[in-house]
Design a protein around this motif. Structure first.
Motif, PDB file in Angstrom:
ATOM      1  N   ARG A  76       0.194   6.281   3.131  1.00 39.94           N
ATOM      2  CA  ARG A  76       0.085   6.919   4.448  1.00 39.94           C
ATOM      3  C   ARG A  76      -1.351   6.836   4.971  1.00 39.94           C
ATOM      4  O   ARG A  76      -1.589   6.507   6.133  1.00 39.94           O
ATOM      5  CB  ARG A  76       0.528   8.373   4.361  1.00 39.94           C
ATOM      6  N   SER A  77      -2.311   7.111   4.118  1.00 42.51           N
ATOM      7  CA  SER A  77      -3.720   7.039   4.503  1.00 42.51           C
ATOM      8  C   SER A  77      -4.095   5.609   4.907  1.00 42.51           C
ATOM      9  O   SER A  77      -4.790   5.389   5.905  1.00 42.51           O
ATOM     10  CB  SER A  77      -4.595   7.520   3.348  1.00 42.51           C
ATOM     11  N   THR A  78      -3.619   4.649   4.152  1.00 41.12           N
ATOM     12  CA  THR A  78      -3.896   3.242   4.449  1.00 41.12           C
ATOM     13  C   THR A  78      -3.301   2.855   5.793  1.00 41.12           C
ATOM     14  O   THR A  78      -3.953   2.190   6.610  1.00 41.12           O
ATOM     15  CB  THR A  78      -3.337   2.340   3.328  1.00 41.12           C
ATOM     16  N   MET A  79      -2.074   3.279   6.063  1.00 40.48           N
ATOM     17  CA  MET A  79      -1.420   2.943   7.330  1.00 40.48           C
ATOM     18  C   MET A  79      -2.101   3.655   8.499  1.00 40.48           C
ATOM     19  O   MET A  79      -2.203   3.103   9.592  1.00 40.48           O
ATOM     20  CB  MET A  79       0.068   3.287   7.291  1.00 40.48           C
ATOM     21  N   LYS A  80      -2.599   4.876   8.263  1.00 40.99           N
ATOM     22  CA  LYS A  80      -3.348   5.569   9.321  1.00 40.99           C
ATOM     23  C   LYS A  80      -4.605   4.787   9.664  1.00 40.99           C
ATOM     24  O   LYS A  80      -4.967   4.650  10.829  1.00 40.99           O
ATOM     25  CB  LYS A  80      -3.695   7.002   8.895  1.00 40.99           C
TER      26      LYS A  80
END
Length: 191
Positions: A76-80
């Motif tokens: 999720r952090s990477t996609m954000k």
């Protein structure tokens, strides 16, 4: 004829493949895209299902919307981060109720091809979910090339993979593509 084709494709799928279908109209879209060529439609439907499983599309979407593990939170952090520049996002609808996906290639903020495609897939999935709320299946893409140069363009491999994903894995989902501020060199493609 479409109902017969749809049923023939469904009959050719294993129970596992049927469970992995993205939606109930997947077979019908492939039958239409392949202009009734049943053998080709079956092959491409199976490919789309296999790709979806191997690419872990549902895992990507679930990690972003409902992260439950450390791995989900990291994804999720990477996609954000992938989306933080606004290079691709879904926002608004056209007059017919189809979601609009905006692409700004000049805003590319990472050059990891796999992550670029994961972000694209998430945005497509998000766009489809929004469009389906209006009882439709297709989305619109608007690409704005203002400020674009070869220097800030994604690698050709990512461009090819983007086309592949939209064309082979999301068959009959794209209604139209509009390009604005297209560089002069693009005229070669339209000639």
């Amino acid at each position: 004829k479409e109902e017969t084709g749809f049923n023939a494709i469904m009959d050719a799928l294993s129970d596992e493949e049927k469970k992995s279908m993205s939606d109930a109209n997947l077979c019908l879209r492939h039958f239409r895209a392949d202009k009734g060529d049943l053998k080709k439609a079956i092959k491409r439907t199976k490919y789309a299902i296999k790709w979806r499983n191997e690419f872990e599309v549902d895992k990507i979407v679930n990690a972003i919307h409902n992260p439950t593990t450390d791995e989900d939170r990291k994804l999720r952090s990477t996609m954000k981060h992938e989306g933080s520049s606004g290079k691709v996002y879904a926002r608004g609808y056209d007059k017919e109720g189809r979601v609009i996906l905006y692409f700004y290639p000049v805003r590319e903020n990472t050059y990891d091809g796999k992550l670029n495609i994961m972000h694209l897939v998430y945005q497509i999935e998000r766009g489809i979910a929004c469009t389906e709320k209006n009882g439709l299946e297709k989305f619109i893409i608007i690409m704005d090339f203002e400020g674009w140069t070869m220097k800030n363009s994604p690698p050709m491999s990512v461009t090819k993979e983007t086309i592949h994903v939209v064309q082979e894995c999301y068959v009959e989902r794209l209604a139209r593509v509009y390009m604005t501020n297209a560089p002069f060199m693009f005229r070669t493609f339209w000639s």
